[in-house]
Design an enzyme around this catalytic site. Structure first.
Site, short mmCIF file in Angstrom:
data_model
loop_
_atom_site.label_atom_id
_atom_site.label_comp_id
_atom_site.label_asym_id
_atom_site.label_seq_id
_atom_site.Cartn_x
_atom_site.Cartn_y
_atom_site.Cartn_z
N ALA A 82 65.41 -4.44 55.77
CA ALA A 82 66.86 -4.52 55.62
C ALA A 82 67.46 -3.12 55.69
CB ALA A 82 67.23 -5.17 54.28
N ASP A 83 68.73 -3.08 56.04
CA ASP A 83 69.46 -1.81 56.06
C ASP A 83 70.91 -2.11 55.70
OD1 ASP A 83 69.42 1.14 56.80
OD2 ASP A 83 71.08 0.43 58.04
N THR A 84 71.47 -1.27 54.85
CA THR A 84 72.85 -1.47 54.38
C THR A 84 73.70 -0.27 54.73
OG1 THR A 84 72.08 -2.85 52.53
CG2 THR A 84 74.30 -1.92 52.35
#
Length: 231
Positions: A82-84
Site C-alpha cells: 500500500a501507499d498513501t
C-alpha cells in the site's frame, strides 16, 4: 466464512500473506482480519513519475509489491502492499516531509480546508495483480500557528523508524516483525502530509474510509483477498 475469519481461509488454501510495509499502523489494521502474516520491507525508491495523486499512489503500491514478490513470491504467496499520499491543492502530492520546516508548510497549507487522502493498494499472486485506490476527504479545522509549531516540536508528527533499515538490502523480512530487534531506531518524518488522522484536534470531519487514511482500507482489502482465494 466471514471476513473476520480470513486467516482460516488463507490457512485452508495453504497461502502465506506477506505485507510489504514496515508501517506499524498498517500491521495493526491488518491484524484485525489476519493474525499470521509475514512482513517484508520493500527497497523500491518511490520515484515514479508524479501523475495524478490517486494513480501515483496505486502505481507506487504495485511497484513496492512487485519488488517483494520478485524476492519471496511463489504459488503459495499473496503480497499486499500500500501507499498513501495527501493531495493538498488539486494535483499536488504531499508525501513525507523532509524536515520540520517542510512539515509546517504542509500543515499550514491544509489548515481550515478539505483535502484528499489517496491510499493505493496492490495484491499480487503468481497468477494475478489486483490494484485499486481508496480516496477519503479530510476536513481540517483552522490551525493556530503556535499549536502547529508545538506539535512539530513535540515529535508527534514523527514515528520511530523500525530498526530493520539496516537489513533492507537483505530483504528485511520478519515473521512476525516483533522478532527483529528494535535497536538503532531513528526519528524521522514518516507521516504523509505531516500528520496522522489520529491527531483528532486538527480534524473537523472525515468523509469516506477512515482506515484508508490511517494506511489500509481494511474492509476492501479483506474482500479482495477473499476473492483471490479458491472458493
Amino acid at each position: 466464512m466471514p471476513l473476520h475469519q480470513l486467516g482460516g481461509l488463507l490457512e485452508a488454501s495453504s497461502k502465506t500473506l506477506v505485507l510489504a510495509s514496515k508501517s506499524p499502523r498498517r500491521q495493526e489494521l491488518l491484524r484485525q482480519i489476519v493474525q499470521d502474516f509475514r512482513v517484508c520491507v520493500s527497497s523500491f525508491p518511490e520515484n515514479l513519475p508524479r501523475t495524478d495523486p490517486a494513480s501515483y499512489a496505486e502505481a507506487t503500491a504495485e511497484a513496492k509489491g512487485q519488488d517483494i514478490f520478485r524476492q519471496v513470491g511463489g504459488r503459495d504467496v499473496i503480497v499486499l502492499s500500500a501507499d498513501t499520499v495527501v493531495e493538498g491543492e488539486p494535483g499536488q502530492i504531499w508525501e513525507k516531509p523532509l524536515d520540520a520546516a517542510h512539515a509546517r508548510e504542509m500543515l499550514m497549507s491544509l489548515s481550515g480546508r478539505s483535502h484528499s487522502v489517496h491510499t493505493g493498494v496492490a495484491l499480487i499472486t503468481d497468477a494475478a495483480v489486483e490494484s485499486f485506490t481508496v480516496t477519503t476527504t479530510v476536513h481540517f479545522v483552522k490551525l493556530d500557528e503556535a499549536d502547529v509549531d508545538q506539535y512539530i516540536a513535540s515529535g508527534a508528527c514523527q514515528d520511530k523508524a523500525v530498526g530493520i533499515e539496516r537489513d533492507r538490502r537483505k530483504l528485511a523480512c520478519a515473521y512476525p516483525l516483533e522478532s527483529h530487534t528494535h535497536s538503532r531506531c531513528a526519528r524521522s518524518f514518516v507521516r504523509q502530509g505531516a500528520y496522522g488522522i489520529q491527531d483528532a484536534w486538527m480534524v473537523d470531519r472525515v468523509e469516506g474510509d477512515y482506515f484508508a487514511v490511517v494506511g489500509l482500507p481494511v474492509s476492501r482489502v479483506a474482500t479482495s483477498i477473499k476473492q483471490l482465494l479458491p472458493q
